[in-house]
Enzyme design. Sequence first.
Site: not given
Ligand code: FPP
Length: 225
Positions: A12, A14, A25, A29, A58, A61, A63, A123, A173, A179, A192
């Site tokens: 979380d 990004n 945003r 990512h 799920t 979507w 966004r 892995l 997280r 959460r 854990e």
């Molecule tokens: C949550 O941050 C992140 C995501 C919904 C996407 C995570 C995806 C990647 C890192 C790229 C692809 C992954 C792989 C496995 C190659 P957020 O956008 O909810 O952040 P915020 O809480 O700041 O809005």
Amino acid sequence: MNPVKHVAIIMDGNGRWGIKHKNSRNAGHKAGLNSVEGVINECIKVNIKHLTLYAFSTENWRRPKKEINFLFNLLENFLINKVDSLIKKKIKLKFIGEINKLPKNLKKVIKNSELKTSKNLGLQVNVALNYGSKNEILNSIKLINKKNIKINEKNINKNLFTKGISDPDILIRTGNTHRLSNFMLWQISYTEIFFEKKLWPEFNLNDFRKILSKYKLVKRNFGSI
Ligand code: FPP
């Protein structure tokens, strides 16, 4: 000392990182991919068997379409560009979630990358994509009904997307949010949990190693004393 077989991560923060640094945003990512690669390499180094990454829920979507398309493209390109390097590292890729409901092109790349890495014994990286835990549990019960077998813990496990995968030992997280966001609710009953203040693109090897060391010292009694 507790062995670590399975680490699951809610990546979380990004979006917030992108706004803070590059004003978009989506830039967050993209930056998040570096943290993904770092964690994968460290898991290999310390011999972790499973890494599960929550890439799209799920609920995601809801966004804006532009962000969803960006995320799907990012993942698609990652898979296309990195599959050979993943194979060299003996990584097996598995996708968990409602994959059938994803765009056609992405589905094709997913199937191909699963197939190409299917014989690897290193892995296993489980990517949770269009994944929701409540949906997974409901789906498991529906399958059990269809097969006309007993509803019990063993059969629920066997009909989840994660069948055959041990429950996570550690859930991380990032992003300073406390959460679970509909992630692996069945599988984490004795996991854990580590909440990390840093945003996902800021999460580095040192942070990951600190969590692994902390986990090793935890007394896990699974309900006993
Ligand atoms: C949550 O941050 C992140 C995501 C919904 C996407 C995570 C995806 C990647 C890192 C790229 C692809 C992954 C792989 C496995 C190659 P957020 O956008 O909810 O952040 P915020 O809480 O700041 O809005």
